[in-house]
Design an enzyme around this catalytic site. Structure first.
Site, mmCIF file in Angstrom:
data_model
loop_
_atom_site.group_PDB
_atom_site.id
_atom_site.type_symbol
_atom_site.label_atom_id
_atom_site.label_comp_id
_atom_site.label_asym_id
_atom_site.label_seq_id
_atom_site.Cartn_x
_atom_site.Cartn_y
_atom_site.Cartn_z
ATOM 1 N N VAL A 60 13.406 -48.946 -42.877
ATOM 2 C CA VAL A 60 14.572 -48.592 -43.685
ATOM 3 C C VAL A 60 14.643 -49.356 -45.005
ATOM 4 O O VAL A 60 15.375 -48.952 -45.913
ATOM 5 C CB VAL A 60 15.862 -48.828 -42.866
ATOM 6 N N TYR A 61 13.918 -50.451 -45.151
ATOM 7 C CA TYR A 61 14.014 -51.229 -46.378
ATOM 8 C C TYR A 61 13.582 -50.385 -47.577
ATOM 9 O O TYR A 61 12.437 -49.940 -47.659
ATOM 10 C CB TYR A 61 13.161 -52.489 -46.305
ATOM 11 N N SER A 62 14.513 -50.193 -48.491
ATOM 12 C CA SER A 62 14.273 -49.367 -49.684
ATOM 13 C C SER A 62 13.652 -48.028 -49.307
ATOM 14 O O SER A 62 12.724 -47.539 -49.964
ATOM 15 C CB SER A 62 13.397 -50.117 -50.695
ATOM 16 N N ALA A 63 14.196 -47.447 -48.221
ATOM 17 C CA ALA A 63 13.797 -46.098 -47.781
ATOM 18 C C ALA A 63 12.292 -45.970 -47.586
ATOM 19 O O ALA A 63 11.688 -44.953 -47.946
ATOM 20 C CB ALA A 63 14.303 -45.052 -48.766
ATOM 21 N N GLY A 64 11.690 -46.999 -47.010
ATOM 22 C CA GLY A 64 10.261 -46.949 -46.698
ATOM 23 C C GLY A 64 9.361 -47.507 -47.769
ATOM 24 O O GLY A 64 8.168 -47.746 -47.521
#
Length: 326
Positions: A60-64
């Site tokens: 999920v960090y920065s949407a992958g």
């Protein structure tokens, strides 16, 4: 660099883990302050130069895009078997049904998506990012076991939950002969010590590695309250975690500054040194947006605190609302 076993395993990890939430495409998943690939490269390479072999990210960090950046830079910088890559699963990755959580469907889809973004055949540590109240823990643990048996993860870990939940997961795995969690990534620092009540004793008893996140309380342990950074001004997550108890925490922050002056080191080194003295902490997960953040993290390994100094730092602490195990 010092190296230790990851809990009750044979895996060697550096005593400092580089947290990779700091890397990604800015503006995604609430973090406009993250570093893009070109900005992340010197930090990751400096970490490798220091002997850090442990890197923690999440789908999920920065949407992958954190996984994409970390995977690319590690691949161009070092052999795969020289590093320990950890990632996580739980939070929403797409809209609609089955876009989040710890169902078998979500886990099987997201491990493949993470591997693709990271550019690797396996991760060393696959962690559940939170407890899923909507999926039976038996379903989750069996799916994670199958991920390990398929060779897509070497070990599994957990993050941010109540101790009773963690023990339930361990018990379910043991009952069925499934892979057990070997690590707990929890919220723990000098101004948030609620994990000392139940989770840390449980991890010690079960020989579980403890890899705390937010070891510097999103920077609040490293500076005066009047000082600001791009992150402190824009990161709503850290505001939610620490603003409600800011007044009560100030005495501890002041004592960190006092002892740091006494030792002649930056506050970040002093605060990390306290954490490194605590059992059963294995490797704090340290985020870095500047190269000197790594200098402080590594130097903290050499800062030795007396029992009296540790007690002095801890004495003003008051109970806090639970943050993390949500």
């Amino acid at each position: 660099m010092e190296y230790v076993k990851l809990g009750n395993t044979g895996l060697d990890v550096s005593r400092i883990c580089l947290g990779c939430m700091s890397f990604g495409k800015p503006g995604l998943w609430q973090h406009p302050w993250v570093l893009d690939e070109d900005e992340a490269r010197p930090i990751i390479r400096k970490a490798l130069d220091y002997g850090i072999n442990f890197f923690d990210t999440a789908n999920v960090y920065s949407a992958g895009t954190s996984e994409e950046i970390v995977g690319k830079i590690l691949k161009e910088s070092v052999r795969r078997d020289e590093v320990v890559i950890a990632t996580k699963v739980f939070f929403p990755m797409h809209e609609g049904p089955n876009g989040r959580g710890l169902s078998r469907k979500a886990i099987m889809a997201e491990i493949d998506n993470s591997l693709k973004r990271l550019g690797t055949d396996y991760v060393d540590l696959y962690q559940i990012h939170r407890w899923d109240y909507t999926t039976p823990i038996e379903e989750t643990m069996e799916a994670l076991h199958d991920v390990v048996k398929a060779g897509k993860a070497r070990y599994i870990g957990a993050s941010a939950m109540y101790a009773w939940q963690f023990l339930k997961a361990l018990t379910v795995a043991e009952k069925h002969g499934w892979t057990r969690f070997v690590s707990m990534q929890n919220h723990y620092n000098l101004i948030y010590r609620e994990e000392e009540r139940e989770m840390l004793p449980l991890c010690a008893a079960e020989k579980i590695a403890v890899i705390p996140y937010s070891p510097l309380a999103s920077g609040r342990l490293t500076r005066d309250k009047t000082e600001t950074t791009a992150r402190s001004q824009t990161d709503q997550v850290q505001k939610a975690k620490y603003d409600p108890m800011a007044d009560a925490d100030q005495d501890i922050i002041d004592r960190v500054a006092e002892l740091a002056d006494k030792h002649g080191v930056p506050r970040a080194q002093l605060a990390l040194a306290w954490l490194l003295h605590k059992q059963p902490v294995t490797a704090p997960i340290v985020g870095a947006t500047k190269e000197h953040h790594l200098d402080d993290a590594v130097a903290s390994l050499s800062v030795k605190l007396s029992d009296e100094e540790i007690a002095y730092l801890e004495q003003p602490y008051v109970p806090h609302p639970v943050v993390g195990a949500l």
